[in-house]
Motif scaffolding. Structure first.
Motif, PDB file in Angstrom:
ATOM      1  N   ASN A  60       0.792  -1.226   0.177  1.00  0.00           N
ATOM      2  CA  ASN A  60       0.021   0.056   0.107  1.00  0.00           C
ATOM      3  C   ASN A  60       0.851   1.300   0.085  1.00  0.00           C
ATOM      4  O   ASN A  60       0.697   2.309  -0.774  1.00  0.00           O
ATOM      5  N   TYR A  61       1.994   1.221   0.955  1.00  0.00           N
ATOM      6  CA  TYR A  61       2.711   2.413   0.879  1.00  0.00           C
ATOM      7  C   TYR A  61       3.496   2.588  -0.555  1.00  0.00           C
ATOM      8  O   TYR A  61       3.412   3.697  -1.196  1.00  0.00           O
ATOM      9  N   PRO A  78      -5.590   7.079   0.097  1.00  0.00           N
ATOM     10  CA  PRO A  78      -6.331   5.862   0.708  1.00  0.00           C
ATOM     11  C   PRO A  78      -5.308   4.737   0.770  1.00  0.00           C
ATOM     12  O   PRO A  78      -5.578   3.947   2.076  1.00  0.00           O
ATOM     13  N   PHE A  79      -4.387   4.517  -0.026  1.00  0.00           N
ATOM     14  CA  PHE A  79      -3.247   3.353   0.098  1.00  0.00           C
ATOM     15  C   PHE A  79      -2.263   3.915   1.366  1.00  0.00           C
ATOM     16  O   PHE A  79      -2.010   2.982   2.079  1.00  0.00           O
ATOM     17  N   PHE A  80      -1.910   5.105   1.584  1.00  0.00           N
ATOM     18  CA  PHE A  80      -1.186   5.523   2.881  1.00  0.00           C
ATOM     19  C   PHE A  80      -1.944   5.169   3.998  1.00  0.00           C
ATOM     20  O   PHE A  80      -1.535   4.919   5.060  1.00  0.00           O
ATOM     21  N   TYR A  97       2.209  10.198   3.784  1.00  0.00           N
ATOM     22  CA  TYR A  97       0.862  10.609   4.004  1.00  0.00           C
ATOM     23  C   TYR A  97       0.516  11.991   4.003  1.00  0.00           C
ATOM     24  O   TYR A  97      -0.321  12.401   3.356  1.00  0.00           O
ATOM     25  N   VAL A  98       1.314  12.663   4.827  1.00  0.00           N
ATOM     26  CA  VAL A  98       1.144  14.096   4.871  1.00  0.00           C
ATOM     27  C   VAL A  98       1.472  14.841   3.846  1.00  0.00           C
ATOM     28  O   VAL A  98       0.788  15.697   3.018  1.00  0.00           O
ATOM     29  N   ASN A  99       2.733  14.565   3.133  1.00  0.00           N
ATOM     30  CA  ASN A  99       3.059  14.970   1.732  1.00  0.00           C
ATOM     31  C   ASN A  99       1.840  14.759   0.608  1.00  0.00           C
ATOM     32  O   ASN A  99       1.488  15.545  -0.193  1.00  0.00           O
ATOM     33  N   ALA A 100       1.135  13.604   0.643  1.00  0.00           N
ATOM     34  CA  ALA A 100       0.231  13.366  -0.432  1.00  0.00           C
ATOM     35  C   ALA A 100      -1.042  14.299  -0.213  1.00  0.00           C
ATOM     36  O   ALA A 100      -1.549  14.846  -1.192  1.00  0.00           O
ATOM     37  N   GLU A 175      -4.800  -0.443  14.179  1.00  0.00           N
ATOM     38  CA  GLU A 175      -5.800   0.575  14.520  1.00  0.00           C
ATOM     39  C   GLU A 175      -6.864   0.814  13.646  1.00  0.00           C
ATOM     40  O   GLU A 175      -6.780   0.225  12.578  1.00  0.00           O
ATOM     41  N   SER A 176      -7.868   1.560  14.050  1.00  0.00           N
ATOM     42  CA  SER A 176      -8.819   2.031  12.866  1.00  0.00           C
ATOM     43  C   SER A 176      -8.187   2.936  11.720  1.00  0.00           C
ATOM     44  O   SER A 176      -7.103   3.180  11.906  1.00  0.00           O
ATOM     45  N   ARG A 177      -8.828   2.853  10.715  1.00  0.00           N
ATOM     46  CA  ARG A 177      -8.291   3.474   9.303  1.00  0.00           C
ATOM     47  C   ARG A 177      -7.883   4.761   9.697  1.00  0.00           C
ATOM     48  O   ARG A 177      -8.666   5.598  10.394  1.00  0.00           O
ATOM     49  N   VAL A 178      -6.889   5.211   9.173  1.00  0.00           N
ATOM     50  CA  VAL A 178      -6.539   6.761   9.471  1.00  0.00           C
ATOM     51  C   VAL A 178      -7.615   7.514   8.863  1.00  0.00           C
ATOM     52  O   VAL A 178      -7.777   8.581   9.197  1.00  0.00           O
TER      53      VAL A 178
END
Length: 790
Positions: A60-61, A78-80, A97-100, A175-178
Motif C-alpha cells: 500500500n505504501y 487511501p493507500f497510505f 501520507y502528509v505529503n500526499a 488501529e482503525s483506518r487513518v
C-alpha cells in the motif's frame, strides 16, 4: 535433478506459506520495475498483490509513493491510510501520507495528519522541510508533488522516501483506518481558532470553542486536550479533570496533558493518582525536569519528604537554570525540616526569575523559621517584597467610590487558598458561623483553591457570596473585588501557599487587613491592619509590622474537633516517669530545638519523649533520631507516632504529660489541641511573632508558669513541673474548664469583637482618618494596660 530419496523426504510448503512466498516473489519484481522507472508495470503488480492481500502495508505504501510520483496524490491517500492502519508507528508512512494530502490540496487534513504523526514520533529535517512547504500552500490549491528521486538527492524537498519492502520491527497493533481518524478529528482551523482565542486571553471563548470541538469529535484526543487546557488555565480544575483524563487516554504518549493532569490531581488532593501520572511522564521522557518537580511536590504532600527532596534535586540537575525547579527543591527541603538548606534554593529561584512571586513568599515563610535572623532583617525582607509588588501599582491605586456611610451594611471579603480542612479553617469556621448572623455585615468568600471537602461545603452555607478565583490573574481578581463593592478585604494567607497578596497590592478595597494565616507582616502598605491579640503581639513588637495592629480579646477563635476523647488521668501517675511530647510539623523541628529538648531529658534522666506527626517515610524519623543521638539521647527513650487522623491524634495525648514547644516558630493549633486534652505546653517566646503562638495560648488559659524566658529557664521550668506531679495532675483535670472560659475558645466573643473592630476601622475611613492601632476588649471588660502578661 533430485533423487527419488530426496523427493520423498522434501516437505511441501503449506498453502499459507506458499501464498506468502508467491506474494514476496511478485513484490520483488514490482520493486525492480519501480526502481527501473517502469511505473506502469510496477503499478499493475502492486495492484495484483493488493487484490490478493488488500492490507499489505508495504505494498500500500509503495503504490501510494508511485501514485504521488505520477501526479495522482489524491488517489494515493487511501493507500497510505491503509498502510498506517496496519503499522501506525512507521514514520516514513506518516511523512508520505502528509505529503500526499498537501499535494492533493487537502491542507487541513495534512496539518491534522502531521499532528498525529508527531504524536507518534515523526520528526527530522524532512518533516521540517515539509512543514515549511505546507505553510506556503494556499488552503485548497493542489501542488505538484516532488518526484521520488528528489527525496534521495535533496532531502530538504519534503517528498516520500523511496519504496521499501521492510516492515518496521516496532509495528503496533492494528488501529482503525487513518481515513476515519482524519474524518473524525478537529481541523487545523479548529486548532488555530482555539490557539488564537487562548493566546489573546479570551479564555472563556476558548473554553466554549473547545467544548463544541469535543462534541463534534469526541473520539479525538486533541479535542479533549484543548478543552482541558482552557479549563485548567481559567482555574476551573474540577471541570478540567475529566477532559484531561480523556486526553491522556486518547493520547498515550502526550506529556503536556499528563503534566496538567498531575497538577489537577495534586490540587484535588489525589496525590497517589498524581504520583502515578508523574511516573508515567518520566517513563515517556526520563529527562523531563517538570515531571520530577511535580513528583517531588506529590511525594511531599504524602509526607514522603526525603523522597520528595531526591526527586526535586533530580529536577534541578536536569534544568539548573529554571527558577521553578529551585523553588520546588526549596519547598521539599522546608517540608523535610531543612530550612537552612531551603533558603538558598528560594534565593536562586528569585535570581533566575525575578517575577516569581511564589518563590518570594516561600523565602519569607522560610525566614520565619530561621534561628538567627533578627527582627529588623526579617522586616526588611518583607518590606522588599512589598516594594517589589506594590511600587509598580501604587500610582494606579483607585479612588474608591464606596459610600462613606459609617452605619450602613458592610461588604466584607475574605481571601484564602485554604477554605477546606486546614489549620486556617479550624480558626475561621467557628467565627464565621457567628458573623454570618450579623445583619450589619455581608460576607464574601474568594476561594483561591478548587480543592473542596465537607469543611468547604459547610463554609459555603455561611457566606452570602462565594467566588472561585483560582486561575484569575491578579489584575482580574482586583477588578472583580472592586466590582463587587467590597469595603473591607481580609487576607487569610499571608506568605503561605496559594496567597493573593499581589492582588492586594493593587488596593482593590478601601480597607484591607491580614488575619490568621501568617505570623508576620505582609510587607504591604496596601494592607492597613493586622488582626491579632495582645499576648501574641504585645505593643513593643508593633514596629515589626508595616500594618497597624487591631487587637481582639484573642487573635482568633478555636473550636476543638468533634472527634476528641475525654481527658485522661496524668500518665506519669501510673507510668512512674514523665513523658514529654511534641506534635508539631516536621519543618518546625531542627537540631537546635532537639538540642534544648535533650538538655531537659538529661535533667530528667528517666523521662521519655514522644514525637508525633511524623511522615510515613523512614528517612525523616531517622534524621530526628540522629539529632537526639548527637545530644546523647538513646533511641530507646524516644517514641515516634506517624501523622494520624483527628481522633487518633487527639488520643495520642493520653500518653503525654507535658508538651514541648518549638522555636523560633512555635506551635499554634497543636498547642491548643494539647490544652483541650489537658496537656500544657512548655514554651519559650522569642522577640518575633512566629515564636509567640504558645505564649498567647497559655496566657489565655491562665497557666503562665509554663512560659520560659530563655533556654535555661525552659529546662528549669520543665524540671519544676516534673517534681510537682500532683499539681500537674490537678491542672490536667481542670484544663478543659479553663479552655471553655477563655476568649480563645469562645468564637461568639471573637466574632462580636471582630464585628466591632470592622465597624471601628470603617468609621475612621469614613472620617478620612488614616489607619491606627487599637484594641477591642471582651464585652464587659476594659482594655488591659498590661501588654504582655508573660
Amino acid at each position: 535433478m533430485m533423487s527419488s530419496l530426496e523427493q520423498s523426504t522434501a516437505t511441501p510448503l503449506s498453502p499459507e506459506r506458499q501464498f506468502e512466498q508467491d506474494i514476496a516473489t511478485v513484490l520483488q519484481t514490482a520493486l525492480a520495475q519501480h526502481h527501473a522507472d517502469e511505473l506502469g508495470d510496477a503499478e499493475t503488480l502492486y495492484r495484483a498483490i493488493l487484490d490478493a492481500k488488500a492490507d499489505h502495508p508495504d505494498v500500500n505504501y509503495n503504490l501510494g509513493v508511485l501514485l504521488v510520483q505520477t501526479r495522482r496524490p489524491a488517489d494515493a491517500v487511501p493507500f497510505f491510510e491503509t498502510a498506517l492502519g496496519v503499522n501506525p508507528n512507521q514514520a516514513q508512512y506518516w511523512l508520505a501520507y502528509v505529503n500526499a494530502l498537501a499535494s492533493a490540496g487537502q491542507i487541513a487534513a495534512a496539518w491534522l495528519a502531521l499532528e498525529l504523526g508527531q504524536q507518534r514520533g515523526l520528526k527530522g529535517p524532512a518533516v521540517n522541510a515539509l512543514i515549511e512547504r505546507m505553510t506556503q500552500l494556499p488552503a485548497a490549491a493542489p501542488t505538484p508533488s516532488a518526484p521520488i528521486e528528489a527525496l534521495a538527492d535533496a532531502p530538504q524537498k519534503a517528498a516520500p522516501p523511496a519504496p521499501t519492502q521492510t516492515t518496521s520491527a516496532r509495528a503496533a497493533q492494528p488501529e482503525s483506518r487513518v481515513q476515519a481518524a482524519v474524518a473524525k478529528a478537529p481541523t487545523p482551523q479548529d486548532v488555530s481558532q482555539f490557539a488564537s482565542l487562548f493566546n489573546k486571553g479570551r479564555v472563556a471563548d476558548a473554553i466554549r470553542h473547545a467544548g463544541t470541538v469535543t462534541q463534534r469529535f469526541p473520539g479525538h484526543g486533541t479535542s479533549w486536550n484543548m478543552f482541558g487546557l482552557a479549563l485548567y488555565s481559567s482555574g476551573r480544575y474540577d471541570e478540567a479533570l475529566a477532559p484531561l483524563l480523556k486526553a491522556a487516554e486518547l493520547l498515550p504518549e502526550d506529556v503536556q496533558c499528563r503534566t496538567l493532569l498531575a497538577n489537577v490531581l495534586n490540587v484535588k488532593a489525589r496525590h497517589a493518582d498524581a504520583e502515578t501520572v508523574c511516573r508515567r511522564i518520566i517513563e515517556i521522557q526520563p529527562s523531563n525536569a517538570e515531571a520530577h518537580r511535580l513528583l517531588g511536590t506529590t511525594l511531599a504532600s504524602q509526607q514522603r519528604t526525603a523522597d520528595a527532596v531526591a526527586s526535586c534535586r533530580r529536577a534541578v540537575e536536569l534544568a539548573p537554570m529554571s527558577g521553578a525547579m529551585h523553588c520546588g527543591l526549596g519547598v521539599a527541603l522546608l517540608e523535610d525540616g531543612r530550612s537552612p538548606e531551603a533558603e538558598p534554593c528560594f534565593r536562586r529561584a528569585i535570581e533566575l526569575d525575578p517575577t516569581d512571586q511564589i518563590s518570594r513568599s516561600n523565602l519569607l515563610f522560610c525566614l520565619t523559621h530561621k534561628q538567627d535572623i533578627d527582627p529588623a532583617t526579617l522586616l526588611a525582607e518583607h518590606r522588599a517584597f512589598g516594594a517589589w509588588c506594590e511600587d509598580p501599582e501604587r500610582a494606579q491605586w483607585p479612588r474608591h467610590a464606596n459610600s462613606r456611610d459609617p452605619t450602613r451594611r458592610l461588604q466584607v471579603g475574605f481571601v484564602s487558598g485554604d477554605l477546606f480542612k486546614h489549620a486556617v479553617t479550624a480558626f475561621l469556621v467557628p467565627v464565621i458561623k457567628h458573623l454570618a448572623l450579623d445583619p450589619s455585615l455581608m460576607l464574601h468568600a474568594y476561594s483561591n483553591a478548587s480543592r473542596e471537602d465537607e469543611v468547604t461545603q459547610g463554609l459555603r452555607t455561611q457566606f452570602a457570596h462565594w467566588h472561585m478565583v483560582e486561575g484569575m490573574t491578579d489584575a482580574v481578581l482586583a477588578d472583580k473585588i472592586r466590582a463587587d463593592g467590597i469595603d473591607i478585604l481580609i487576607d487569610l494567607s499571608g506568605h503561605t501557599g496559594r496567597n493573593r497578596l499581589v492582588a492586594f497590592a493593587r488596593k482593590p478595597a478601601p480597607l484591607q487587613a491580614s488575619w490568621i494565616g501568617y505570623p508576620g507582616t505582609t510587607g504591604l502598605h496596601a494592607v492597613d491592619y493586622y488582626i491579632t491579640d495582645r499576648f501574641i503581639l504585645p505593643p513593643q513588637l508593633d514596629d515589626q509590622f508595616v500594618e497597624r495592629i487591631a487587637r481582639l480579646p484573642a487573635s482568633a477563635p478555636f473550636s476543638a474537633p468533634d472527634a476528641t476523647p475525654p481527658v485522661n488521668v496524668l500518665p506519669a501517675l501510673h507510668n512512674g516517669f514523665v513523658t514529654f511530647g511534641s506534635f508539631n510539623r516536621l519543618n518546625k523541628l531542627s537540631a537546635e530545638v532537639i538540642g534544648l529538648w535533650s538538655r531537659l531529658l538529661h535533667a530528667v534522666p528517666n523521662a521519655r519523649m514522644l514525637v508525633g506527626a511524623m511522615p510515613d517515610a523512614s528517612e525523616s524519623p531517622r534524621t530526628v533520631v540522629d539529632w537526639f543521638a548527637r545530644e546523647g539521647i538513646h533511641h530507646q527513650r524516644l517514641m515516634f507516632r506517624p501523622r494520624a487522623g483527628v481522633a487518633l491524634y487527639m488520643q495520642q495525648h493520653h500518653q503525654v504529660d507535658i508538651c514541648l514547644d518549638t522555636f523560633p516558630y512555635a506551635g499554634g493549633t497543636t498547642t491548643r489541641h494539647a490544652l483541650w486534652m489537658g496537656v500544657p505546653t512548655l514554651t519559650m517566646p522569642g522577640d518575633k511573632m512566629p515564636s509567640r503562638a504558645g505564649v498567647s495560648a497559655l496566657n489565655h488559659v491562665g497557666i503562665e508558669g509554663f512560659i520560659a524566658q530563655d533556654q535555661n529557664d525552659f529546662v528549669d521550668k520543665g524540671v519544676y513541673w516534673v517534681n510537682n506531679i500532683a499539681a500537674l495532675a490537678e491542672l490536667r483535670r481542670g484544663m478543659r474548664e479553663r479552655c471553655m472560659q477563655s476568649s480563645m475558645f469562645r468564637p461568639d466573643v471573637i466574632a462580636e469583637a471582630l464585628s466591632r473592630a470592622l465597624r471601628s476601622v470603617w468609621q475612621r475611613w469614613c472620617d478620612g482618618l488614616p489607619a491606627a492601632s487599637f484594641e477591642v476588649a471582651r464585652q464587659g471588660e476594659a482594655v488591659s494596660a498590661a501588654a504582655d502578661a508573660s
